[in-house]
Each structure stands twice: as structure tokens, then as C-alpha cells.
Design an enzyme around this catalytic site. Structure first.
Site, PDB file in Angstrom:
ATOM      1  N   GLU A 147       0.798  -1.228   0.000  1.00 12.37           N
ATOM      2  CA  GLU A 147       0.000   0.000   0.000  1.00 12.37           C
ATOM      3  C   GLU A 147       0.834   1.283   0.000  1.00 12.37           C
ATOM      4  OE1 GLU A 147      -2.929  -0.330   3.128  1.00 12.37           O
ATOM      5  OE2 GLU A 147      -4.047  -1.859   2.021  1.00 12.37           O
ATOM      6  N   GLU A 195      -6.388  -7.585  -1.601  1.00  9.84           N
ATOM      7  CA  GLU A 195      -6.883  -7.547  -0.218  1.00  9.84           C
ATOM      8  C   GLU A 195      -8.353  -7.154  -0.241  1.00  9.84           C
ATOM      9  OE1 GLU A 195      -4.951  -5.301   2.866  1.00  9.84           O
ATOM     10  OE2 GLU A 195      -2.931  -5.743   2.131  1.00  9.84           O
TER      11      GLU A 195
END
Length: 425
Positions: free
Chosen positions: A195, A309
Site C-alpha cells: 500500500e 486484499e
């Protein structure tokens, strides 16, 4: 539930028939393994290296893989980093904890035994397990002028620390299997960062330059494996209306158009991003989020898309299992609908898989398959659906091969006839 045992047997059979050896590659907007479509239906388990670094706890890693395999899961995503702090992989730049590295060795070798591919991430955006903050702190301790954590993406000393870590991981020889990581087909892909965010530069230029530089560096050492950025899927300024009311300095389109990036990723957490909204609003956002990214991966990027995710926390206000199952089913349905038409969606990895005896890793998003029968059923059913598509495409490919072989034989026969002057006689 009475048919679930048959489902699991079928999934095991498919594992054996299609095999798991070889490197996963891309072909257009698809992932392929040994010439057949590969669907990355799997899980996140960031804790694998950490738990396996204690030999007395390695049975939990083995159990997690076995449970995953029995539900038809084909891939796991985990950390190949832990920088500074308690029980690190990297004590300081270039100084490594061999015991922790052996934990990662076990996680990789055990995945191989169970026919599970892995995505390994090189560093964290966040302070957990060190992350970019630890890297800039190391540079600051060496006299570098650091203004913020975002200097991770631009400071030359920090970037060299990071490149050195990449090189160390890629050239690591597994102490159990004896295979160098960059030569190990168990690993499907490398991830540049979990991320990445650079909110000091919302234009996205800083991240764009960093991704381009680091992707080229990885490929200069390892041409076997796929590479992805680790993006959550937030768009740049040209399409920021799709984002959940904030930007983080990344651009889903531009970042993934870099030639050394093999496939795109998206994360999906409407319960976090729209925390003040109703569950119905969050679910509606998720459906649009999935659709927009599948469409852009298909028509703009023309690359595979992995939903790397997704999940829903049991700590959410008013949570119930039906909501989580509905969220899982929404993601799985979008993937299946795309995949069956040859689209860009190639799989999803839920956050996160746990097994019995790992209570300290519970974060609200955990899925313990033995405790979550309805969710486990959804996961196994998605495995079946994707395996059906894979078999369908494999049959079509075999039909094409047979037809091509027949055409070649007929052409050879006709050529022979012409040479012998027997056509028409």
C-alpha cells in the site's frame, strides 16, 4: 453442507490434474501456468515468516497451508520484510537476522509442498514491521537531511538501502529447499510495497518515478517472476471521483502502465474508507469500485487484475457473518463474471487467513476456516467455479491444438500428393 466433502475432493483432484510447477506468467490480460489459465484464488497471511521463525510453531504454518489447499486456495500473500524493532528480519541496513530468514525459508518451502504460490512484499508503507519510517530513520542516523517519511521515495541513500534489501531477498538461497528465491517457481510475484502512499505529492509523480526505478531494478536481477506495485487502487487526479473522498499520491492507471509492472492490484475496505456510512452504502461503493477497476484493467491497462486484499471486520458496528459473506460473494461474483468471459480479473486474496492457536494475530478480519463454515463454503465454491473456467479454457486450447495438427497433416498430405502428381488421378 452435506456436499462440501465432495467439493473438497474435487478441489484436491484439480490440484493434482493441473499441477503447480513452473513459473506463473502473463499472456495478455491473463495469468498462465504451464500454458493454462491460472486463477489466483487465495489469502493473505502476513504472519507466516514471523511464526515460522520459531521452529516449535511451524506446525501452524503447515496447518494453514493444508487448510487453504483443502478449500482450493492456490496462492498466499505475505511479508518478506520486518525492519528494525522486535524480532526483525533486518536489524539495520544490510544486517540480517538469520533465524527470521529461516522462517521465511520455511514459509516458502512449505508452500511449495502444498502446491501454493506466493506473493512476497518487500516493504511496508506503514510503521508496522518498520516500514518506510524505519528506512528514513536509518538514513537520518547516517546524517541525511530528512523532512518526512515520504523521503523514502526520493532520498538516494534510502533508495539504496531498499535496493540492497531487494537484492538480498532475490539472491537468498533457501536453507531448506536449496533453491535461490529468484529461481523458485513457488513465488508467483514480488510486490514493491504494501500500500504505497505519498500524500506530500498528490500529483502522483513521486510514486510514478519510484515505481519505474524500482521495477527496473527488480527485473535487472530477476526475469523469472512477475512484479506488481502493491497499490490499493486509488486513481490519480484524472479520475479521482471514483476514490472514497481522498487521494494518496498514487495513480492506478499511470502506475500500472509502467512496462515492468506485470499486473495490477486493488484493495477493498469500504468499512474503513466509508466508516461513517451505512452497510448498504459501503456495499454499493464496493460494487462500483470492483466494476471500475475491472473495466480499466481490461480496456486501458490490458493487464491482469488481482484483488489483493478485501475483507470486513467483525469489530464493525452491527457486524454479522451474513454481511461478511455478502461482501466475499460480491467480490467473488465480480471476479468470476470477468474471468468466465476472458476478462482481466484473475483472482482475489481475502484478509486474512488464520489457523487455530494464533489468537494474538486476530485483527477483526481474520478467517479461521474451521470456525467460519459459511465463509469457508463460499471460498470452496469460488474455487470450484474458477477451476471449471480453467478446465473449459484448457479443453478449448486442446481442441485448437488438435485442429491445428490436423490442418498441418492435411497440408503435408496434399503437398506429397502434388509432388507425386497424384492429385486428381
Amino acid at each position: 453442507m452435506k456436499h462440501l466433502g465432495l467439493v473438497f475432493f474435487a478441489l484436491f483432484f484439480v490440484h493434482k490434474v493441473f499441477g503447480d510447477g513452473g513459473f506463473v506468467k502473463t499472456r495478455g490480460n491473463q495469468l498462465v501456468l504451464n500454458g493454462s489459465p491460472f486463477y489466483a484464488h487465495g489469502f493473505n497471511a502476513y504472519w507466516l515468516m514471523y511464526v515460522a521463525s520459531d521452529p516449535s510453531q511451524r506446525d501452524k504454518v503447515s496447518s494453514a497451508y493444508q487448510e487453504a489447499k483443502s478449500h482450493g486456495l492456490t496462492i498466499g500473500r505475505t511479508w518478506a520484510f520486518s525492519d528494525g524493532g522486535y524480532k526483525p528480519l533486518q536489524y539495520s541496513p544490510g544486517s540480517y537476522n538469520e533465524q527470521m530468514f529461516q522462517g521465511l525459508d520455511f514459509a516458502v518451502s512449505e508452500a511449495s509442498k502444498n502446491g501454493i504460490k506466493l506473493v512476497l512484499s518487500f516493504v511496508n508503507n506503514y510503521e508496522n514491521f518498520g516500514g518506510k519510517k524505519q528506512y528514513v530513520d536509518w538514513a537520518k542516523n547516517q546524517g541525511q537531511s530528512i523532512s518526512s517519511e515520504d523521503d523514502f521515495f526520493s532520498n538516494s541513500v534510502v533508495k539504496q538501502f531498499y535496493k540492497n534489501h531487494i537484492n538480498t531477498v532475490l539472491t537468498r538461497k533457501n536453507s531448506i529447499s536449496g533453491v535461490v528465491y529468484k529461481d523458485d517457481p513457488t513465488i508467483m510475484a514480488w510486490e514493491l510495497m504494501n500500500e504505497p502512499r505519498c500524500q506530500s505529492d498528490p500529483s502522483g509523480k513521486t510514486i510514478q518515478g519510484w515505481v519505474s526505478e524500482m521495477a527496473s531494478y527488480v527485473k535487472s536481477i530477476d526475469s523469472n517472476h512477475l512484479l506488481e506495485v502493491g497499490l490499493e487502487g486509488f486513481y490519480g487526479q484524472s479520475k479521482n471521483q471514483v476514490n472514497p473522498n481522498f487521494q494518496v499520491g498514487t495513480d492506478f492507471i499511470a502506475n500500472n502502465q509502467i512496462s515492468a509492472i506485470d499486473f495490477a492490484t486493488v484493495h477493498s475496505y469500504p468499512d474503513q474508507w466509508l466508516s461513517g456510512s451505512s452497510y448498504e452504502t459501503q456495499l454499493a461503493f464496493l460494487k462500483s469500485w470492483l466494476s471500475d477497476h475491472i473495466q480499466d484493467a481490461q480496456t486501458v491497462l490490458q493487464k491482469p487484475l488481482l484483488f489483493a486484499e478485501f475483507g470486513k471486520s467483525l469489530k464493525d458496528s452491527g457486524y454479522n457473518n451474513n454481511q461478511r459473506d455478502e461482501l466475499f460473494n460480491t467480490v467473488y461474483t465480480a471476479i468470476y463474471s470477468s474471468a468466465k468471459g476472458g476478462g482481466s480479473a484473475v483472482g482475489g486474496l481475502f484478509w486474512q487467513l488464520l489457523t487455530q492457536g494464533l489468537d494474538s494475530f486476530r485483527d477483526g478480519y481474520e478467517v479461521v476456516l474451521s470456525e467460519s463454515s459459511s465463509t469457508a463454503t463460499l471460498i470452496a465454491q469460488e474455487s470450484q467455479r474458477l477451476n471449471h473456467i480453467r478446465k473449459m479454457f484448457a479443453r478449448l486450447k486442446n481442441i485448437e491444438r488438435v485442429k491445428k495438427a490436423k490442418d498441418i497433416r492435411r497440408a503435408q498430405w496434399l503437398t506429397g500428393k502434388m509432388v507425386n502428381g497424384t492429385i486428381g488421378n
